[in-house]
Design an enzyme around this catalytic site. Sequence first.
Site, mmCIF file in Angstrom:
data_model
loop_
_atom_site.group_PDB
_atom_site.id
_atom_site.type_symbol
_atom_site.label_atom_id
_atom_site.label_comp_id
_atom_site.label_asym_id
_atom_site.label_seq_id
_atom_site.Cartn_x
_atom_site.Cartn_y
_atom_site.Cartn_z
ATOM 1 N N GLY A 298 -24.904 26.698 47.512
ATOM 2 C CA GLY A 298 -25.451 26.490 46.178
ATOM 3 C C GLY A 298 -24.519 25.923 45.140
ATOM 4 N N ASP A 299 -23.200 25.959 45.392
ATOM 5 C CA ASP A 299 -22.237 25.386 44.441
ATOM 6 C C ASP A 299 -21.055 24.839 45.229
ATOM 7 O OD1 ASP A 299 -21.065 24.671 42.005
ATOM 8 O OD2 ASP A 299 -20.064 26.605 41.781
ATOM 9 N N LEU A 300 -21.341 23.946 46.148
ATOM 10 C CA LEU A 300 -20.355 23.566 47.147
ATOM 11 C C LEU A 300 -19.524 22.358 46.706
ATOM 12 C CD1 LEU A 300 -19.668 24.705 49.999
ATOM 13 C CD2 LEU A 300 -20.787 22.676 50.896
ATOM 14 N N ASN B 161 -14.463 25.341 45.903
ATOM 15 C CA ASN B 161 -15.073 26.525 46.516
ATOM 16 C C ASN B 161 -14.985 26.514 48.040
ATOM 17 O OD1 ASN B 161 -15.705 27.566 44.042
ATOM 18 N ND2 ASN B 161 -17.828 26.858 44.054
#
Length: 273
Positions: free
Chosen positions: A181-183, A187
């Site tokens: 979801g926030d790649l 991260n």
Amino acid sequence: MTRLARHGAALLGAGLWNWHPLPGGDVAEVLLVYLNDGRRVVVKHGPDPVAEAVMLRTLGQTGAPVPDVLAVDEDALVLQYLPADGRLSRCWDDLARVLSLAHTGRPDGDGVRYGWSGDHAFGAVKVCNDWTETWPDFWAWRRIGVHLAHVPVDLARQLETLMRRLPDLLPATPAPCLLHGDLWGGNVLVSDRHVTGLIDPCCYYGHAEVDLATPGVFSQPPAGFYARHGGLARGYEVRFAIYRLWTALVHLRLFGATYRPMVAQYLNDAGVY
């Protein structure tokens, strides 16, 4: 920060020896904490440590590498320290392999649906995850429409135009898979040409292309990255722009007008001028 370090040590029943901030931490404090028993752990505070722990554990159940959750309460999340001395540019193939594992995750229950069991947040920006039965509805109302009241009027009108067009631009019912979801690159922890861990998730169930599109916001994945994951379906360029737009809108709200050109570019790439 000292208070957070002490709290993290206390959750493990250990004493604090030393600590220092880790890179990142734009919307949450993240510390490398040295305990008096010789261990190193990561301690972070965020909008919802308990929810983040659930996301990490859910990702880990697919076989994707994530740091072990060592302890958690409403004020802090204590994680296994993982090596991160490598460069993502040298292990895109391994990230594709890791994503293929993560994307085997499916929502509980019968039928097709998109969302997550609760909302999340990036700092003051809420991430809405209420379930929908079609993917264009999810993206329209959970990822685009939620920003309308927080952006200039002219931009809100463009977003509304895009929302109306989404049923023609996105697949109606793609297989819902577990998304990080926030790649973005920050991260993804890397060491020795391997991904050692995915961190800072913003999980939900949705179209796998979201996780393929997002790394391209701040990096330039090679063609082999997409091929290793299984290739890209026709028309992906427009879908990538739509998925990257959400990241740009979040950054616009968190960090200001510097990100307006990025928003404009993705709208343009999606056919909204």
